[in-house]
Design an enzyme around this catalytic site. Structure first.
Site, mmCIF file in Angstrom:
data_model
loop_
_atom_site.group_PDB
_atom_site.id
_atom_site.type_symbol
_atom_site.label_atom_id
_atom_site.label_comp_id
_atom_site.label_asym_id
_atom_site.label_seq_id
_atom_site.Cartn_x
_atom_site.Cartn_y
_atom_site.Cartn_z
ATOM 1 N N GLY A 46 0.860 -1.176 0.000
ATOM 2 C CA GLY A 46 0.000 0.000 0.000
ATOM 3 C C GLY A 46 0.893 1.221 0.000
ATOM 4 O O GLY A 46 2.040 1.152 0.456
ATOM 5 N N GLN A 51 3.363 10.016 0.551
ATOM 6 C CA GLN A 51 4.642 9.338 0.822
ATOM 7 C C GLN A 51 5.666 9.570 -0.287
ATOM 8 O O GLN A 51 6.846 9.246 -0.119
ATOM 9 C CB GLN A 51 4.430 7.838 1.034
ATOM 10 C CG GLN A 51 3.688 7.536 2.339
ATOM 11 C CD GLN A 51 3.506 6.055 2.549
ATOM 12 O OE1 GLN A 51 2.596 5.455 2.003
ATOM 13 N NE2 GLN A 51 4.388 5.455 3.327
ATOM 14 N N CYS A 95 5.691 0.503 7.486
ATOM 15 C CA CYS A 95 5.330 1.649 6.652
ATOM 16 C C CYS A 95 6.535 1.995 5.793
ATOM 17 O O CYS A 95 7.667 2.005 6.292
ATOM 18 C CB CYS A 95 4.960 2.834 7.547
ATOM 19 S SG CYS A 95 4.574 4.348 6.639
ATOM 20 N N LEU A 96 6.301 2.279 4.526
ATOM 21 C CA LEU A 96 7.410 2.620 3.624
ATOM 22 C C LEU A 96 8.171 3.854 4.109
ATOM 23 O O LEU A 96 9.343 4.018 3.799
ATOM 24 C CB LEU A 96 6.878 2.864 2.209
ATOM 25 C CG LEU A 96 6.250 1.635 1.517
ATOM 26 C CD1 LEU A 96 5.581 2.044 0.212
ATOM 27 C CD2 LEU A 96 7.303 0.572 1.270
ATOM 28 N N HIS A 137 -4.580 2.301 7.548
ATOM 29 C CA HIS A 137 -3.217 2.849 7.614
ATOM 30 C C HIS A 137 -3.049 3.948 6.560
ATOM 31 O O HIS A 137 -2.555 5.041 6.861
ATOM 32 C CB HIS A 137 -2.194 1.730 7.394
ATOM 33 C CG HIS A 137 -0.773 2.205 7.340
ATOM 34 N ND1 HIS A 137 0.138 1.958 8.348
ATOM 35 C CD2 HIS A 137 -0.088 2.920 6.398
ATOM 36 C CE1 HIS A 137 1.301 2.511 8.039
ATOM 37 N NE2 HIS A 137 1.197 3.089 6.852
ATOM 38 N N GLU A 138 -3.464 3.646 5.318
ATOM 39 C CA GLU A 138 -3.297 4.639 4.248
ATOM 40 C C GLU A 138 -4.198 5.849 4.494
ATOM 41 O O GLU A 138 -3.806 6.989 4.234
ATOM 42 C CB GLU A 138 -3.599 4.029 2.868
ATOM 43 C CG GLU A 138 -2.744 2.824 2.477
ATOM 44 C CD GLU A 138 -1.238 3.046 2.626
ATOM 45 O OE1 GLU A 138 -0.777 4.195 2.667
ATOM 46 O OE2 GLU A 138 -0.522 2.028 2.723
ATOM 47 N N HIS A 141 -2.545 8.266 6.676
ATOM 48 C CA HIS A 141 -1.556 9.127 5.998
ATOM 49 C C HIS A 141 -2.213 10.421 5.499
ATOM 50 O O HIS A 141 -1.588 11.474 5.480
ATOM 51 C CB HIS A 141 -0.945 8.405 4.795
ATOM 52 C CG HIS A 141 0.242 7.562 5.140
ATOM 53 N ND1 HIS A 141 1.387 8.072 5.704
ATOM 54 C CD2 HIS A 141 0.478 6.232 4.977
ATOM 55 C CE1 HIS A 141 2.268 7.098 5.884
ATOM 56 N NE2 HIS A 141 1.746 5.967 5.461
#
Ligand SMILES: [Zn+2]
Length: 202
Positions: A46, A51, A95-96, A137-138, A141
């Protein structure tokens, strides 16, 4: 199509307010392709536009995670949470924007979101387990909420130190077996290999 650099915490751009996408234009479709390339280059399932430094209300979820059996990642444009289950589940989350960091986070087991797709059509998606976790989660963001907001001050400092060590320029010393940092020398594309079974980068 291009792999774009991931914005790594504590970069303040991750806290920028996000704007709604006014219309699904060629520019948005190009952004989608960059997000796909970047998400897969960094082993994510994702990714949110913010990001890669684009503060728009848009994110992607891997199609397998989204229960679509493969194919192109699912775009969620201007997503809203419709409902979440009272039943919760705690699981490690990556998380990226926090390479190599995993935090056990309790989230609703199920979630239902409404969004616009890449075809400009409205849709709703309901998921359980990792799919619900990924959507929530997204969505976090888009409101500037991050993994570190779920931990206490001590753990937050540990995470900051670890990410700062990883961010040190490679020129400082000769890398070798004695290095105390645990990633592949300046190449964040390899951080996905740190993911263990059952841990996903979002
Ligand atoms: Zn994330």
């Amino acid at each position: 199509m291009a792999v774009r650099p991931i914005v790594i915490w504590p970069d303040p751009r991750l806290r920028e307010p996000t704007r709604p996408v006014a219309e699904v234009t060629d520019e948005i479709r190009a952004l989608y392709r960059d997000l796909v390339d970047t998400m897969y280059a960094y082993d994510g399932v994702g990714i949110a536009a913010i990001q890669i430094g684009v503060p728009l209300r848009m994110f992607l979820i891997d199609a397998t995670v989204a229960g679509r059996g493969g194919g192109d990642p699912v775009a969620f444009i201007n997503p809203e949470i419709v409902s979440v289950s009272g039943e919760k589940e705690k699981s490690d989350e990556g998380c990226l924007s926090f390479p190599g960091i995993y935090v056990a986070i309790e989230r609703p087991h199920r979630a239902r979101l409404a969004a616009t797709g890449l075809d400009a059509a409205a849709f709703e998606a309901e998921g359980a387990g990792l799919f619900a976790r990924a959507m929530l989660h997204e969505h976090d963001h888009l409101t500037g909420k991050l993994l570190v907001d779920f931990v206490g001050p001590l753990k937050k400092r540990q995470i900051r130190r670890k990410l700062e060590r990883q961010a040190e320029p490679a020129a400082g010393h000769v890398h070798g077996e004695d290095c105390d940092h645990d990633h592949d020398h300046g190449d964040r594309a390899h951080t996905g290999t740190l993911a263990r079974a059952g841990r996903s980068n979002l």
